[in-house]
Design an enzyme around this catalytic site. Structure first.
Site, PDB file in Angstrom:
ATOM      1  N   ASN A   1      10.338   1.496   3.472  1.00 51.00           N
ATOM      2  CA  ASN A   1       8.999   1.696   4.043  1.00 51.00           C
ATOM      3  C   ASN A   1       9.071   2.877   5.009  1.00 51.00           C
ATOM      4  OD1 ASN A   1       6.264   0.610   4.162  1.00 51.00           O
ATOM      5  ND2 ASN A   1       6.687   0.143   6.317  1.00 51.00           N
TER       6      ASN A   1
ATOM      7  N   ALA B   1       0.811  -1.232   0.000  1.00 48.45           N
ATOM      8  CA  ALA B   1       0.000   0.000   0.000  1.00 48.45           C
ATOM      9  C   ALA B   1       0.839   1.275   0.000  1.00 48.45           C
ATOM     10  CB  ALA B   1      -0.927  -0.005   1.206  1.00 48.45           C
TER      11      ALA B   1
ATOM     12  N   CYS C   1     -17.222 -18.402 -14.670  1.00 46.11           N
ATOM     13  CA  CYS C   1     -16.465 -18.696 -15.902  1.00 46.11           C
ATOM     14  C   CYS C   1     -15.259 -17.788 -16.085  1.00 46.11           C
ATOM     15  CB  CYS C   1     -17.382 -18.631 -17.129  1.00 46.11           C
ATOM     16  SG  CYS C   1     -17.829 -16.959 -17.632  1.00 46.11           S
TER      17      CYS C   1
ATOM     18  N   CYS D   1     -16.449 -12.787 -13.772  1.00 46.19           N
ATOM     19  CA  CYS D   1     -17.487 -13.741 -13.393  1.00 46.19           C
ATOM     20  C   CYS D   1     -16.829 -14.800 -12.512  1.00 46.19           C
ATOM     21  CB  CYS D   1     -18.072 -14.391 -14.646  1.00 46.19           C
ATOM     22  SG  CYS D   1     -19.138 -15.802 -14.262  1.00 46.19           S
TER      23      CYS D   1
ATOM     24  N   HIS E   1      -3.351 -10.042  -4.737  1.00 44.91           N
ATOM     25  CA  HIS E   1      -4.691  -9.772  -4.203  1.00 44.91           C
ATOM     26  C   HIS E   1      -5.665  -9.326  -5.286  1.00 44.91           C
ATOM     27  CE1 HIS E   1      -2.578  -9.058  -0.059  1.00 44.91           C
ATOM     28  NE2 HIS E   1      -2.699 -10.338  -0.353  1.00 44.91           N
TER      29      HIS E   1
ATOM     30  N   SER F   1       4.073  -3.332   5.095  1.00 45.00           N
ATOM     31  CA  SER F   1       4.459  -3.537   6.492  1.00 45.00           C
ATOM     32  C   SER F   1       4.691  -5.025   6.777  1.00 45.00           C
ATOM     33  CB  SER F   1       3.393  -2.958   7.415  1.00 45.00           C
ATOM     34  OG  SER F   1       2.126  -3.389   6.984  1.00 45.00           O
TER      35      SER F   1
ATOM     36  N   PHE G   1      -6.278   1.153   2.795  1.00 43.91           N
ATOM     37  CA  PHE G   1      -7.569   0.753   3.366  1.00 43.91           C
ATOM     38  C   PHE G   1      -7.435   0.117   4.745  1.00 43.91           C
ATOM     39  CE2 PHE G   1      -9.018   0.361  -1.261  1.00 43.91           C
ATOM     40  CZ  PHE G   1      -9.399   1.691  -1.283  1.00 43.91           C
TER      41      PHE G   1
ATOM     42  N   ASP H   1      -4.632  -1.752  -7.516  1.00 44.63           N
ATOM     43  CA  ASP H   1      -4.993  -0.531  -8.242  1.00 44.63           C
ATOM     44  C   ASP H   1      -4.512  -0.468  -9.692  1.00 44.63           C
ATOM     45  OD1 ASP H   1      -2.183   0.086  -7.928  1.00 44.63           O
ATOM     46  OD2 ASP H   1      -2.645   0.881  -5.934  1.00 44.63           O
TER      47      ASP H   1
HETATM   48 ZN   LIG Z   1     -19.685 -16.370 -16.419  1.00 46.28          ZN
END
Ligand SMILES: [Zn+2]
Length: 248
Positions: A219, A23, A131, A128, A120, A195, A34, A103
């Site tokens: 960081n 992040a 599929c 979907c 992530h 972190s 977030f 993002d």
């Molecule tokens: Zn589908």
């Protein structure tokens, strides 16, 4: 400054550099973390994957939150940190960027899709769940604008969700395998803005180090794994990386 010079030398000497981003690199583009205090996940309880599947109301709430935060994401553009990594990819020194971010800013900075390993997922489009067909958010938004109607897959009628990995959802197997292979191939592993508390993602720096790579952590705050690192820089990522790579 001496530490940035050391990073510059390490980058120059390395043949296979892997970046691991969290992040912190995106907050420098104006995207809120977030998980930080005041972030959406501390103000609202996260919607777990099982709930999303089981409850239409949970799916509606999920899309409400998505569209409420969309404007911030739309405005965000890659920063100097993203550009420095993009340059290393272009130079052939960085075969992979492993990211916890959703993002799409690495791709927006010019890094080809196949060099970005998204642990992530990605929140800039939807898929979907049955599929895996891709659906665009603009299309979902139009449907949802009609009295919060829920989107259904145009191909199979399945459930549509942003292409992110939710709490309670299995980690993507192919991406985990690619990240594992990239980590084992690295001789320099650079953590940027994570972190290192969210597992299994946070296991990769340790794996790199155990496998003989040099480990750098950039960081703002200390992390759980600073003791493992060969070099720790607690500073802004954009300024640090643009100086270490020599780009603006
Ligand atoms: Zn589908």
């Amino acid at each position: 400054m001496a530490k940035v010079d050391e990073l510059q030398r390490m980058i120059a000497a390395a043949g296979n550099i892997v970046a691991f981003t969290g992040a912190g690199i995106s907050t420098e583009s104006g995207i809120p973390d977030f998980r930080s205090p005041g972030g959406i996940w501390t103000r609202y309880r996260p919607i777990e994957f099982g709930e999303f599947l089981a409850s239409a109301e949970a799916r509606r709430e999920s899309w409400r939150r998505k569209f409420a935060t969309q404007a911030t994401l739309d405005k965000a553009t890659p920063n100097a940190g993203h550009r420095a990594l993009s340059r290393l990819v272009e130079l052939g020194k960085m075969p992979a960027i492993i990211t916890q971010n959703i993002d799409g800013l690495h791709q927006a900075s010019g890094v080809p899709d196949d060099k970005v390993i998204e642990l992530h997922g990605n929140t800039t489009y939807a898929v979907c769940l049955d599929c895996r067909r891709r659906h665009e958010l603009g299309w979902v938004k139009e449907i949802f604008a009609d009295n919060e109607r829920l989107p259904e897959c145009v191909a199979c009628g399945g459930t549509i969700k942003t292409a992110t990995i939710s709490f309670g959802q299995a980690m993507p197997e192919a991406e985990m395998a690619r990240a594992h292979a990239a980590t084992l191939a690295a001789d320099l592993f650079i953590v940027l803005g994570s972190s290192l508390v969210v597992y299994p993602a946070a296991g990769f720096p340790m794996l790199a180090k155990r496998n003989g790579a040099r480990l750098v952590i950039v960081n703002r705050e200390p992390t759980e794994q600073d003791e493992l690192a060969d070099l720790v820089i607690n500073a802004e990522i954009g300024a640090t990386m643009s100086r270490a790579v020599g780009v603006n």
